[in-house]
Write a protein that holds these residues in place. Structure first.
Motif, mmCIF file in Angstrom:
data_model
loop_
_atom_site.group_PDB
_atom_site.id
_atom_site.type_symbol
_atom_site.label_atom_id
_atom_site.label_comp_id
_atom_site.label_asym_id
_atom_site.label_seq_id
_atom_site.Cartn_x
_atom_site.Cartn_y
_atom_site.Cartn_z
ATOM 1 N N ILE A 1 0.834 -1.203 0.000
ATOM 2 C CA ILE A 1 0.000 0.000 0.000
ATOM 3 C C ILE A 1 0.874 1.261 0.000
ATOM 4 N N ILE A 2 1.932 1.252 0.794
ATOM 5 C CA ILE A 2 2.826 2.407 0.855
ATOM 6 C C ILE A 2 3.467 2.664 -0.508
ATOM 7 N N ILE A 3 3.977 1.613 -1.115
ATOM 8 C CA ILE A 3 4.650 1.767 -2.411
ATOM 9 C C ILE A 3 3.657 2.222 -3.484
ATOM 10 N N SER A 4 2.481 1.593 -3.521
ATOM 11 C CA SER A 4 1.479 1.982 -4.517
ATOM 12 C C SER A 4 0.981 3.402 -4.271
ATOM 13 N N GLY A 5 0.871 3.788 -3.005
ATOM 14 C CA GLY A 5 0.453 5.147 -2.679
ATOM 15 C C GLY A 5 1.445 6.187 -3.164
ATOM 16 N N PHE A 6 2.733 5.868 -3.041
ATOM 17 C CA PHE A 6 3.760 6.795 -3.523
ATOM 18 C C PHE A 6 3.694 6.927 -5.046
ATOM 19 N N LEU A 7 3.466 5.821 -5.739
ATOM 20 C CA LEU A 7 3.349 5.873 -7.203
ATOM 21 C C LEU A 7 2.138 6.696 -7.626
ATOM 22 N N LEU A 8 1.045 6.590 -6.871
ATOM 23 C CA LEU A 8 -0.149 7.387 -7.169
ATOM 24 C C LEU A 8 0.076 8.860 -6.861
ATOM 25 N N TRP A 9 0.908 9.125 -5.861
ATOM 26 C CA TRP A 9 1.182 10.513 -5.465
ATOM 27 C C TRP A 9 1.989 11.257 -6.520
ATOM 28 N N LEU A 10 2.862 10.564 -7.229
ATOM 29 C CA LEU A 10 3.733 11.220 -8.201
ATOM 30 C C LEU A 10 2.901 12.010 -9.210
ATOM 31 N N PRO A 11 3.128 13.334 -9.310
ATOM 32 C CA PRO A 11 2.340 14.152 -10.248
ATOM 33 C C PRO A 11 2.749 13.899 -11.698
ATOM 34 N N LYS A 12 1.799 14.089 -12.604
ATOM 35 C CA LYS A 12 2.088 13.910 -14.030
ATOM 36 C C LYS A 12 3.046 14.985 -14.532
ATOM 37 N N ARG A 13 2.897 16.196 -14.007
ATOM 38 C CA ARG A 13 3.733 17.309 -14.449
ATOM 39 C C ARG A 13 4.458 17.913 -13.261
ATOM 40 N N ARG A 14 5.658 18.408 -13.508
ATOM 41 C CA ARG A 14 6.460 18.986 -12.433
ATOM 42 C C ARG A 14 5.785 20.205 -11.812
ATOM 43 N N LYS A 15 5.036 20.954 -12.600
ATOM 44 C CA LYS A 15 4.407 22.170 -12.087
ATOM 45 C C LYS A 15 3.323 21.854 -11.045
ATOM 46 N N ASN A 16 2.855 20.614 -11.040
ATOM 47 C CA ASN A 16 1.829 20.221 -10.062
ATOM 48 C C ASN A 16 2.429 19.699 -8.751
ATOM 49 N N LEU A 17 3.755 19.730 -8.668
ATOM 50 C CA LEU A 17 4.414 19.165 -7.490
ATOM 51 C C LEU A 17 4.072 19.937 -6.216
ATOM 52 N N LYS A 18 3.995 21.273 -6.308
ATOM 53 C CA LYS A 18 3.761 22.097 -5.114
ATOM 54 C C LYS A 18 2.461 21.747 -4.412
ATOM 55 N N GLN A 19 1.417 21.464 -5.190
ATOM 56 C CA GLN A 19 0.133 21.164 -4.555
ATOM 57 C C GLN A 19 0.104 19.767 -3.937
#
Length: 377
Positions: free
Chosen positions: A152-170
């Motif tokens: 769950i932790i690993i899959s959650g991190f993969l889901l967290w990764l934003p598609k674009r770098r500009k969305n990282l802040k949110q």
């Protein structure tokens, strides 16, 4: 992306399946992190006046304590500082029995009898390790759930990764307004807090799994270069008979000898041999509050000659790096490896981990309810 939908499905199914178990294990872990500190505040121990006389011997302490529990097995006797009581520990696996008899080290007076199976922290430990279920069932449920939690932790991190770098802040900070709805706040709590705690959650889950499964402990130890036996092994005596003309039995000479050898030790826990061929096992605690640097030493019960063990559990000074890492596992798990700061980190991490099943369930409920409502219209 298709693979993210598959990961989300896996994350959701595993999260809903194990959520209640992860919540209970994490919440009870919060309390356990400060067990020693809380008990030290609650216990009103009166220091014993140090006298110019010898302490009770291990044999005397055992004989006195056995008058309290004559049918139970003595696990060992704990000798702390000269002004501390001697603790004789009784333990039987079936039926489970775990109590201690505390003695005045000089007079042998019984000061206290403590049942380790009752009380607040006994309740917390049973919940943490087996959900208050029968031992065999509960430990398996917890063990499997924590293994799934790693996924769950690993899959959650993969889901967290934003598609674009500009969305990282949110994804790393809260930006709530007065108009922000609770569903968005709940989503942020789940994803942002989940990101910040994921590394520590992985450490806690992994160290917990190592304690739960021998195969995982063995595999990890071999992977980091370990070459000893990970099972706890008490070696056999090297002699066959007791030396003659001894006024004091060898086992009763051992604690004074060890005190002279290591006067700064926190405590010495002596374990009586279960047979005439088994050696005497002594666990020396060198540092208060941690276990990894304890010395596990074994002595011939007839001659007191020290005997080496093929196990990873020997003297700390002779341990290899891989041995030390494995022995640190419990102290890492509860945060004690970092002192009080480490315990605070473990406490906060466990608290945040406990919030994830709650926010995750609310997230699932909100989406499911929304779909149901649309279908009704």
């Amino acid at each position: 992306m298709k693979y993210k939908k598959q990961i989300l499905t896996l994350h959701k199914i595993l999260g809903l399946t194990t959520g209640i178990v992860v919540f209970i294990v994490a919440i009870t872990g919060c309390f356990w992190a400060f067990k020693e500190e809380i008990e030290a505040l609650l216990n009103d121990d009166t220091a014993i006046e140090v006298r110019a006389q010898e302490h009770l011997t291990p044999t005397e302490a055992k004989d006195i304590a056995k008058t309290v529990f004559p049918q139970q097995t003595v696990h060992g006797t704990l000798f702390k500082q000269p002004n501390d009581p001697i603790e004789v520990i009784f333990y039987d696996a079936e039926p489970e029995f775990y109590q201690s008899v505390f003695l005045n080290p000089y007079s042998g007076e019984i000061l206290e009898v403590k049942d380790h199976m009752t009380g607040f922290f006994a309740f917390i430990l049973k919940g943490h390790m087996r959900l208050w279920l029968p031992k065999e069932l509960g430990e398996q449920v917890v063990g499997v759930s924590i293994l799934l939690f790693i996924i769950i932790i690993i899959s959650g991190f993969l889901l967290w990764l934003p598609k674009r770098r500009k969305n990282l802040k949110q994804r790393v900070s809260f930006k709530w307004k007065a108009t922000t709805r609770w569903k968005r706040k709940n989503f942020d709590l789940h994803t942002i807090l989940g990101f910040y705690v994921c590394a520590l959650a992985l450490i806690l889950a992994f160290t917990g799994s190592i304690m739960s499964y021998n195969w995982m402990r063995y595999g990890f130890y071999k992977a980091i270069g370990g070459d000893k036996t990970i099972a706890f092994i008490i070696p056999e005596n090297t002699s066959t008979t007791l030396e003659k003309n001894q006024d004091v039995s060898p086992i009763d000479q051992l604690i004074p000898l060890l005190r002279k050898e290591n006067p700064n030790a926190e405590s010495f826990e002596l374990h009586y041999p279960h047979s005439e061929t088994e050696s005497i096992y002594i666990e020396t605690s060198n540092t208060e509050g941690v276990y990894y640097d304890s010395d596990f030493r074994f002595f011939d019960q007839n001659t007191l000659e020290e005997i080496e063990t093929p196990s990873v559990y020997g003297t700390y000074s002779n341990a290899k790096v891989s041995d030390k890492i494995l022995r640190m596992n419990y102290d890492i798990h509860i945060g004690a490896i970092g002192g009080i700061a480490g315990k605070i980190i473990a406490f906060l991490s466990s608290l945040l981990i406990a919030s994830l099943p709650v926010t995750g369930t609310l997230l699932w409920y909100g989406r499911t309810y929304k779909k149901s409502k649309k279908s009704a219209l």
